[in-house]
Write an enzyme that holds these catalytic residues in place. Structure first.
Site, PDB file in Angstrom:
ATOM      1  N   HIS A 306      27.279  13.492  10.200  1.00  0.00           N
ATOM      2  CA  HIS A 306      26.092  14.209   9.737  1.00  0.00           C
ATOM      3  C   HIS A 306      26.146  15.631  10.265  1.00  0.00           C
ATOM      4  O   HIS A 306      26.612  15.849  11.378  1.00  0.00           O
ATOM      5  CB  HIS A 306      24.820  13.510  10.254  1.00  0.00           C
ATOM      6  CG  HIS A 306      23.583  13.935   9.544  1.00  0.00           C
ATOM      7  ND1 HIS A 306      22.894  15.066   9.897  1.00  0.00           N
ATOM      8  CD2 HIS A 306      22.948  13.388   8.492  1.00  0.00           C
ATOM      9  CE1 HIS A 306      21.859  15.185   9.085  1.00  0.00           C
ATOM     10  NE2 HIS A 306      21.868  14.193   8.218  1.00  0.00           N
ATOM     11  N   ASP A 363      22.713   6.411   5.315  1.00  0.00           N
ATOM     12  CA  ASP A 363      23.276   5.835   4.098  1.00  0.00           C
ATOM     13  C   ASP A 363      24.212   4.669   4.341  1.00  0.00           C
ATOM     14  O   ASP A 363      24.593   3.977   3.403  1.00  0.00           O
ATOM     15  CB  ASP A 363      24.048   6.916   3.321  1.00  0.00           C
ATOM     16  CG  ASP A 363      23.113   7.952   2.781  1.00  0.00           C
ATOM     17  OD1 ASP A 363      22.025   7.572   2.351  1.00  0.00           O
ATOM     18  OD2 ASP A 363      23.472   9.143   2.804  1.00  0.00           O
TER      19      ASP A 363
HETATM   20  N1  ACO Z   1      35.078  10.495   8.065  1.00  0.00           N
HETATM   21  C1  ACO Z   1      36.136  11.055   8.679  1.00  0.00           C
HETATM   22  N2  ACO Z   1      36.127  12.283   9.240  1.00  0.00           N
HETATM   23  C2  ACO Z   1      34.983  12.989   9.160  1.00  0.00           C
HETATM   24  C3  ACO Z   1      33.825  12.462   8.548  1.00  0.00           C
HETATM   25  C4  ACO Z   1      33.896  11.180   7.979  1.00  0.00           C
HETATM   26  N3  ACO Z   1      32.838  10.645   7.364  1.00  0.00           N
HETATM   27  N4  ACO Z   1      32.817  13.387   8.618  1.00  0.00           N
HETATM   28  C5  ACO Z   1      33.342  14.442   9.265  1.00  0.00           C
HETATM   29  N5  ACO Z   1      34.641  14.195   9.604  1.00  0.00           N
HETATM   30  C6  ACO Z   1      35.521  15.102  10.360  1.00  0.00           C
HETATM   31  C7  ACO Z   1      36.002  16.241   9.480  1.00  0.00           C
HETATM   32  O1  ACO Z   1      37.237  15.941   8.867  1.00  0.00           O
HETATM   33  C8  ACO Z   1      36.109  17.372  10.459  1.00  0.00           C
HETATM   34  O2  ACO Z   1      37.335  17.209  11.155  1.00  0.00           O
HETATM   35  P1  ACO Z   1      38.137  18.533  11.690  1.00  0.00           P
HETATM   36  O3  ACO Z   1      37.205  19.171  12.689  1.00  0.00           O
HETATM   37  O4  ACO Z   1      39.360  17.957  12.293  1.00  0.00           O
HETATM   38  O5  ACO Z   1      38.366  19.369  10.476  1.00  0.00           O
HETATM   39  C9  ACO Z   1      34.987  17.107  11.461  1.00  0.00           C
HETATM   40  O6  ACO Z   1      34.734  15.691  11.394  1.00  0.00           O
HETATM   41  C10 ACO Z   1      33.695  17.856  11.149  1.00  0.00           C
HETATM   42  O7  ACO Z   1      33.364  17.622   9.790  1.00  0.00           O
HETATM   43  P2  ACO Z   1      32.651  18.682   8.816  1.00  0.00           P
HETATM   44  O8  ACO Z   1      32.870  18.277   7.413  1.00  0.00           O
HETATM   45  O9  ACO Z   1      33.068  20.060   9.236  1.00  0.00           O
HETATM   46  O10 ACO Z   1      31.151  18.478   9.257  1.00  0.00           O
HETATM   47  P3  ACO Z   1      29.895  18.847   8.400  1.00  0.00           P
HETATM   48  O11 ACO Z   1      28.773  18.953   9.350  1.00  0.00           O
HETATM   49  O12 ACO Z   1      30.168  20.034   7.530  1.00  0.00           O
HETATM   50  O13 ACO Z   1      29.739  17.591   7.415  1.00  0.00           O
HETATM   51  C11 ACO Z   1      29.035  15.600   6.382  1.00  0.00           C
HETATM   52  C12 ACO Z   1      28.780  16.633   7.506  1.00  0.00           C
HETATM   53  C13 ACO Z   1      29.139  16.314   5.024  1.00  0.00           C
HETATM   54  C14 ACO Z   1      27.839  14.652   6.296  1.00  0.00           C
HETATM   55  C15 ACO Z   1      30.342  14.819   6.696  1.00  0.00           C
HETATM   56  O14 ACO Z   1      30.233  14.149   7.944  1.00  0.00           O
HETATM   57  C16 ACO Z   1      30.703  13.817   5.595  1.00  0.00           C
HETATM   58  O15 ACO Z   1      31.334  14.203   4.599  1.00  0.00           O
HETATM   59  N6  ACO Z   1      30.310  12.514   5.752  1.00  0.00           N
HETATM   60  C17 ACO Z   1      30.552  11.532   4.729  1.00  0.00           C
HETATM   61  C18 ACO Z   1      29.485  11.666   3.640  1.00  0.00           C
HETATM   62  C19 ACO Z   1      28.122  11.179   4.075  1.00  0.00           C
HETATM   63  O16 ACO Z   1      27.971  10.095   4.645  1.00  0.00           O
HETATM   64  N7  ACO Z   1      27.085  11.973   3.760  1.00  0.00           N
HETATM   65  C20 ACO Z   1      25.701  11.610   4.041  1.00  0.00           C
HETATM   66  C21 ACO Z   1      25.073  12.592   4.941  1.00  0.00           C
HETATM   67  S1  ACO Z   1      23.457  12.047   5.365  1.00  0.00           S
HETATM   68  C22 ACO Z   1      22.504  12.442   4.024  1.00  0.00           C
HETATM   69  O17 ACO Z   1      22.762  13.301   3.236  1.00  0.00           O
HETATM   70  C23 ACO Z   1      21.312  11.641   3.886  1.00  0.00           C
END
Ligand code: ACO
Length: 428
Positions: A306, A363
């Site tokens: 998140h 979720d």
């Molecule tokens: N699985 C594996 N790796 C992940 C995940 C994941 N679900 N989420 C983040 N990471 C990793 C990224 O690859 C990144 O790695 P790096 O630093 O080596 O590049 C690091 O963790 C940070 O991730 P970002 O994408 O930069 O973090 P951001 O805050 O932008 O993204 C997000 C948050 C979009 C929710 C992300 O965690 C994600 O895509 N999760 C899966 C989708 C999801 O469950 N969304 C629901 C959000 S809650 C809602 O909307 C109600």
């Protein structure tokens, strides 16, 4: 508000900028004079360090896993309150008295019907249209039906449009579902609660009596509470940005729905359940964990991570216990729940997820509950939109009532070609 100062030296100028404090949470540096005095912008794609507004609605402490609505912890609201009461709280700032709650619920109930002409609107969609596509279209179309509540400078118009949106969203959502399965639309039943009525409009048929199962009604109501508002997330910011130009509230909420649809936001509950189905059995989990950790693989664990929570999402905790309640009430079992629990356990003990502070979000478990209740995956994000409408509406009202409100207009770091002369087609 504190009157601390921060100073920045940029472009040969040292600028003192006020530091503002809220009631709780990080202070903010007020950079509004930065461009005027230094000729420079700040650069913050994804707004990871930017507060876009003042808001008294919702507070999140992502490190501690805290979510408060008007100061009340989400766990307490989920346990003791109702979606109608939380809606009143978000809109008005305080919990209602019994009389205020009764009046508010009556007002919402009286607005649940849709203009009959809107039913014809549905028939323009293909039967296999994604219900979120229908939601975007129908909610946007409301502005063509309710002209008498679109003057945003009139507080009474704002109030009526807010009530209409909250009241009509379950009807619109249930009709989107009914259209996709080819069953007749079921009209609202004002004897039922907000949530009971929604269940009846979704799962009832005119040929039979529909009995609301109290445990399912309660679980669904709690799911609505858990999704009611979440500070300045992508869809809420979209609603505020759309509203900042003076667009009418129906159009603004349609914009929020469009943003919510994305798999990184509201679409994640659909994606999380699809992922669990793809994983299937616990013995295949490690393969997917390895894929999620692989930099060369775009796969992510859906329902994990998140932008704000760097701890367990407090809503996921409530969601996990609600799964058990719904299963008990419906006397069902779902092996995917076991897969989800095991996936969570394996991920949380893996250093990759620990270092990146990736925890289950709201979720992760919601799809399992919704599926047990009988919703197809395509409806999951629709339910999120239904519940979040109150948050969007409350945030929109807060923005419009703010005397300092301005049109939202970010700037950019331009990386395209510099000025060049047009080349006629014959010379290219
Ligand atoms: N699985 C594996 N790796 C992940 C995940 C994941 N679900 N989420 C983040 N990471 C990793 C990224 O690859 C990144 O790695 P790096 O630093 O080596 O590049 C690091 O963790 C940070 O991730 P970002 O994408 O930069 O973090 P951001 O805050 O932008 O993204 C997000 C948050 C979009 C929710 C992300 O965690 C994600 O895509 N999760 C899966 C989708 C999801 O469950 N969304 C629901 C959000 S809650 C809602 O909307 C109600």
């Amino acid at each position: 508000m504190s009157d601390n100062q921060a100073s920045l030296t940029a472009g040969g100028t040292t600028l003192d900028m006020p530091v503002k404090s809220g009631t709780i949470g990080p202070d903010v540096i007020d950079i509004r004079k930065l461009y005027g005095q230094t000729g420079m912008f700040t650069y913050d794609p994804g707004f990871t360090s930017t507060a876009s507004c003042d808001s008294a609605l919702t507070y999140i402490d992502g490190d501690e896993g805290v979510l408060l609505h008007r100061g009340y912890p989400i766990g307490q609201l989920a346990e003791h309150s109702s979606f109608m009461e939380v809606s009143y709280l978000l809109l008005n700032g305080e919990l209602p008295s019994s009389q205020e709650l009764a009046d508010f619920s009556r007002t919402i109930t009286r607005h649940t019907m849709l203009h009959e002409q809107l039913a014809t609107f549905y028939r323009g969609f293909r039967r296999d249209a994604h219900p979120m596509a229908i939601m975007c279209g129908v909610v946007g179309a409301l502005s063509a039906f309710y002209h008498d509540s679109t003057d945003i400078s009139d507080p009474q118009h704002r109030k009526i449009s807010s009530h209409r949106l909250i009241a009509k969203m379950p009807t619109i959502a249930a009709m989107a579902y009914k259209y996709s399965v080819g069953q007749p639309f079921v009209y609202p039943d004002n004897k039922l609660s907000y949530t009971g009525n929604f269940l009846k409009m979704t799962f009832g048929v005119p040929a039979e009596e529909y009995e609301v199962i109290p445990a399912v009604e309660k679980a669904m109501d709690r799911i609505f509470i858990l999704h009611a508002d979440h500070e300045q997330n992508a869809s809420t910011s979209t609603v505020r940005l759309a509203g900042s130009s003076g667009a009418n509230p129906f159009a603004c909420i349609a914009a929020g729905i469009a943003c919510l649809w994305g798999p990184a936001h509201g679409g994640a509950n659909e994606a999380a359940l699809n992922m669990l189905k793809e994983i299937g059995t616990p013995d295949r989990i490690q393969h997917y964990i390895d894929r999620a950790k692989d930099k060369n693989d775009p796969f992510r664990l859906m329902g994990f991570g998140h932008r704000v929570y760097k701890n367990y999402d407090p809503r996921a905790t409530v969601m996990q216990s609600t799964v058990r309640e719904v299963f008990a009430a419906l006397n069902v079992q779902d092996p995917l729940f076991e897969t989800a629990l095991r996936l969570e356990e394996i991920a949380l003990s893996d250093p990759y997820f620990a270092e990146k502070k990736l925890f289950p979000n709201v979720d992760f478990y919601s799809g399992i509950i919704l599926s047990a209740i009988g919703f197809p995956t395509t409806m999951f994000t629709v339910l999120f939109a239904l519940a979040r409408t109150v948050g969007w509406v409350a945030q929109w009202n807060e923005m419009i009532s703010d005397p300092g409100q301005k049109i939202g207009r970010p700037r950019q770091l331009y990386t395209g070609p510099t000025q060049r002369d047009y080349v006629p087609l014959s010379e290219r």
